[in-house]
Design an enzyme around this catalytic site. Structure first.
Site, mmCIF file in Angstrom:
data_model
loop_
_atom_site.group_PDB
_atom_site.id
_atom_site.type_symbol
_atom_site.label_atom_id
_atom_site.label_comp_id
_atom_site.label_asym_id
_atom_site.label_seq_id
_atom_site.Cartn_x
_atom_site.Cartn_y
_atom_site.Cartn_z
ATOM 1 N N GLU A 50 0.616 -1.283 -0.101
ATOM 2 C CA GLU A 50 -0.138 0.023 -0.082
ATOM 3 C C GLU A 50 0.708 1.154 -0.152
ATOM 4 O OE1 GLU A 50 -0.556 -2.659 1.840
ATOM 5 O OE2 GLU A 50 -2.466 -3.123 1.609
ATOM 6 N N PHE A 112 -11.239 -7.988 14.010
ATOM 7 C CA PHE A 112 -10.159 -8.465 13.133
ATOM 8 C C PHE A 112 -10.065 -7.345 12.248
ATOM 9 C CE2 PHE A 112 -8.923 -10.449 9.017
ATOM 10 C CZ PHE A 112 -7.382 -10.835 9.567
ATOM 11 N N GLN A 113 -8.507 -6.727 12.043
ATOM 12 C CA GLN A 113 -8.005 -5.742 11.155
ATOM 13 C C GLN A 113 -8.653 -4.452 11.529
ATOM 14 O OE1 GLN A 113 -8.083 -7.323 7.127
ATOM 15 N NE2 GLN A 113 -6.082 -8.211 7.632
ATOM 16 N N LYS A 162 -17.371 -1.171 6.345
ATOM 17 C CA LYS A 162 -17.551 -2.241 5.347
ATOM 18 C C LYS A 162 -19.218 -2.202 5.145
ATOM 19 C CE LYS A 162 -17.127 -6.891 4.002
ATOM 20 N NZ LYS A 162 -16.496 -8.425 4.411
ATOM 21 N N MET A 470 23.985 8.786 1.675
ATOM 22 C CA MET A 470 23.932 10.130 2.156
ATOM 23 C C MET A 470 24.418 10.088 3.779
ATOM 24 S SD MET A 470 23.462 13.207 1.657
ATOM 25 C CE MET A 470 22.501 13.833 0.474
HETATM 26 C C1 LIG Z 1 12.326 5.614 4.899
HETATM 27 C C2 LIG Z 1 13.607 6.253 5.299
HETATM 28 N N1 LIG Z 1 14.456 5.727 6.305
HETATM 29 C C3 LIG Z 1 15.662 6.105 6.584
HETATM 30 C C4 LIG Z 1 16.041 7.330 5.908
HETATM 31 C C5 LIG Z 1 17.258 8.050 6.368
HETATM 32 N N2 LIG Z 1 18.073 8.163 5.147
HETATM 33 C C6 LIG Z 1 18.271 9.341 4.505
HETATM 34 S S1 LIG Z 1 19.265 8.946 3.072
HETATM 35 C C7 LIG Z 1 19.565 7.494 3.412
HETATM 36 C C8 LIG Z 1 20.384 6.666 2.539
HETATM 37 C C9 LIG Z 1 19.784 6.462 1.372
HETATM 38 O O1 LIG Z 1 20.400 5.371 0.451
HETATM 39 P P1 LIG Z 1 20.402 5.441 -0.748
HETATM 40 O O2 LIG Z 1 18.953 5.202 -1.498
HETATM 41 O O3 LIG Z 1 21.293 3.964 -1.278
HETATM 42 O O4 LIG Z 1 21.010 6.508 -1.603
HETATM 43 P P2 LIG Z 1 22.244 7.194 -1.727
HETATM 44 O O5 LIG Z 1 22.525 8.293 -0.529
HETATM 45 O O6 LIG Z 1 23.346 5.869 -1.483
HETATM 46 O O7 LIG Z 1 22.525 7.518 -2.968
HETATM 47 C C10 LIG Z 1 18.957 7.114 4.729
HETATM 48 C C11 LIG Z 1 19.060 5.579 5.348
HETATM 49 C C12 LIG Z 1 15.031 7.858 5.171
HETATM 50 N N3 LIG Z 1 15.289 9.296 4.552
HETATM 51 N N4 LIG Z 1 13.832 7.434 4.695
#
Ligand SMILES: Cc1ncc(C[n+]2csc(CCOP(=O)(O)OP(=O)(O)O)c2C)c(N)n1
Ligand SMILES: [Mg+2]
Length: 569
Positions: A50, A112-113, A162, A470
């Site tokens: 979802e 449920f749910q 529902k 990042m």
């Molecule tokens: C759902 C979620 N969890 C954690 C983060 C924290 N976060 C920001 S950037 C990042 C790394 C992203 O890795 P990737 O998709 O491989 O991109 P890259 O920076 O390597 O290009 C994380 C863990 C986030 N923004 N969103």
């Protein structure tokens, strides 16, 4: 004519112009799905999670400007939508999310749910409803679409028990709305517009800072007119990208934490800042006390709650950006700002922020620039969150509104792939590229099945650096290179794509890059490229967290300065 609740919803959606719904069904929402075949105008796209359905509705809405619609069943179906709804909320995306609830006699019994989903979505929606009686459905659906798309757009959530789907009532769709407490201000106050025009006409170093509100309001031409007639340089937020052509001589790129160095310097020097359809997010302002320190600030926004929230403003104008700009344009005189431009051009020459160094391996910046070259800058780019997102903002140039679709406010990893599906379904003639990270892609890559089932011709570029990049960059710069939990293993993405029947290639060397992109473009359907990029490449410029825009760090060559800066933080 008597209709069931489910028929009322479908009929109302057809009247609202809905043509696509993204969702997943379940027990509680079955009566609604069972009714869908009676309404062939409504195409249903089956997501695999979802969250994917909500992001797809979001991508659809951003690409088309229409309201995106998603469906989920009660309980876990509904909770899985939450991230997607919050994402739409923070980025002001028009969306209607419909969830099923357990039947009315079971509510409050831990059935449920059963989950109190309207309790959960209250703070992340523009408005939400728990429907208690079928007779109110026509009004509620009409209000929901109106609220989602007008004023400052946002997600509206309707939770429907529902047994309301199967109840019958004599129904007609209301022709008028009765929302006395909801009247968004569209026209800016004339005396405020006059004050703003005076400030602009007297400015020596004016600067326009444009945000997503310009894209939402369709104010592209009005903004261009303002910039051109008074020769005002334009910088944008991440979500404002594309609201002013980036190839225009007056464009000075994105500002903020990873903005162009010269754009941030312009903010530091401007004497009159015209902030349009933006909300002074902390990724834009950096340290607020150091933001645009010499400027008097004009702030145009449709949401009065944004005025003065983060930054002190001298001339607030509440109104629809396009409507306000049309008035403002009548009062702004044509001028030149020769010295100011010379200064900005010099900064741009002295601080080029998008140069790409030589490398035998694949630099992420190079791969993205090649996508730009080969698509001639005409693709719609949808991103995940992380370094690749910032490079997609920096190294691809956008000339048209809504052609960069990215999760700004919530920064949701996993947004890219499903949002790209939504964008492609909404704009089938557009070339849609999903530029994703290896981490982000793995959060929602099950939507490859949706792509395969719908034959959605999304081109996927995984910028595979083997890291949650990042965060690794922050660990490198601000945590003494302690890479805790950021190294990331991945499956073979080529094999994964192929398992879904999607052709794919890997690009490991610089010379592989262009042929891989050409091949993706030549393919009729979807295609995936696994770019094996330099693992420890960093995004520059960067404004360290807590620092002011003027304290931005620029290039790898200045690594020393980075370390010094870190030690003084
Ligand atoms: C759902 C979620 N969890 C954690 C983060 C924290 N976060 C920001 S950037 C990042 C790394 C992203 O890795 P990737 O998709 O491989 O991109 P890259 O920076 O390597 O290009 C994380 C863990 C986030 N923004 N969103
Ligand atoms: Mg990565």
């Amino acid at each position: 004519m008597k209709m069931t609740g489910a028929q009322i919803i479908c009929e109302s959606m057809v009247k609202e112009g809905v043509d696509v719904i993204f969702g997943i069904l379940g027990g509680a929402i079955l009566p609604l799905y069972d009714t869908l075949p009676q309404f062939p105008q409504l195409r249903h796209i089956l997501a695999r999670h979802e969250q994917g359905a909500a992001h797809a509705a979001d991508g659809y809405a951003r690409a088309t400007g229409k309201v995106g619609v998603c469906f989920a069943t009660s309980g876990p179906g509904a909770t899985n939508l939450v991230t997607g709804i919050a994402n739409a909320h923070l980025d002001s995306v028009p969306m209607v999310a419909i969830t099923a609830q357990v039947s009315r006699p079971f509510i409050g019994k831990d059935a449920f749910q059963e989950v109190d989903i309207t309790g959960i979505t209250l703070p992340i929606t523009k408005h939400n409803y728990l429907v208690s009686d079928v007779g109110s459905l026509p009004r509620i659906v009409k209000e929901a679409f109106h609220l989602a798309r007008t004023g400052r757009p946002g997600p509206v959530h309707i939770d429907i028990p529902k047994d309301v789907f199967t109840d019958e009532v004599e129904a007609s769709y209301p022709s008028r709305l009765d929302l006395p407490s909801y009247k968004p201000t569209l026209r800016g106050h004339p005396s405020q517009i006059k004050k703003a025009a005076k400030l602009i006409n007297e400015a020596q170093r004016p600067l326009i800072l444009a945000g997503r509100g310009v894209n939402i309001s369709g104010a592209y031409d009005s903004l261009k007119k303002l910039a051109e007639s008074a020769q005002i340089p334009v910088v944008t937020t991440l979500l404002g990208i594309g609201c002013f052509p980036e190839s225009h001589i007056l464009s000075f790129g994105m500002v903020g934490m990873h903005g162009m160095a010269y754009a941030n310097m312009a903010l530091d020097a401007t004497d009159v800042l015209i902030a349009i359809g933006m909300r002074f997010d902390d990724r834009v302002t950096a340290k607020v006390s150091g933001f645009a320190p010499k400027a008097r600030i004009i702030h145009i926004d449709i949401d009065p709650a944004e005025i003065g929230k983060n930054v002190r403003v001298d001339v607030p104008i509440v109104g629809d950006v396009k409507t306000v700009l049309r008035e403002l344009n009548k009062q702004v005189e044509s001028t030149q700002h020769v010295d100011w431009f010379e200064q900005l051009d010099n900064w741009r020459k002295e601080h080029p922020s998008t140069d790409i160094r030589d490398s035998d391996g694949v630099l992420p910046q190079y791969a993205i620039r090649k996508i730009y070259d080969i698509t001639k800058g005409e693709a719609t780019i949808v991103t995940g969150v992380g370094q690749h997102q910032m490079w997609a903002a920096q190294y691809y140039w956008y000339d048209k509104p809504n052609t960069l679709i990215s999760s700004g406010g919530l920064g949701t990893m996993g947004f890219g792939l499903p949002a790209a599906i939504g964008a492609k379904i909404g704009c089938p003639d557009a070339t849609v590229w999903c530029i994703d990270g290896d981490g982000s892609f793995q959060m929602t890559m099950q939507e490859l099945a949706t792509i395969a089932q719908e034959r959605a011709a999304v081109k996927i570029a995984v910028i595979n650096n083997g890291y949650l990049g990042m965060v690794r960059q922050w660990q490198e710069l601000f945590y003494d290179r302690r890479y805790v939990a950021t190294p990331l293993s991945s499956p073979d993405f080529v094999k994964i794509a192929e398992a879904y029947g999607i052709p794919a290639v890997q690009a490991e060397r610089r010379e592989d890059v262009a042929p891989a992109i050409e091949r993706a473009m030549a393919e009729d359907g979807p295609f995936l490229i696994d770019f094996r990029v330099e693992p420890e490449e960093n995004v520059y410029p960067i404004v360290p967290p807590g620092a002011a825009l003027s304290e931005q760090l620029e290039a790898p060559a200045k690594e020393e300065a980075v370390w010094q800066q870190r030690n003084t933080l």
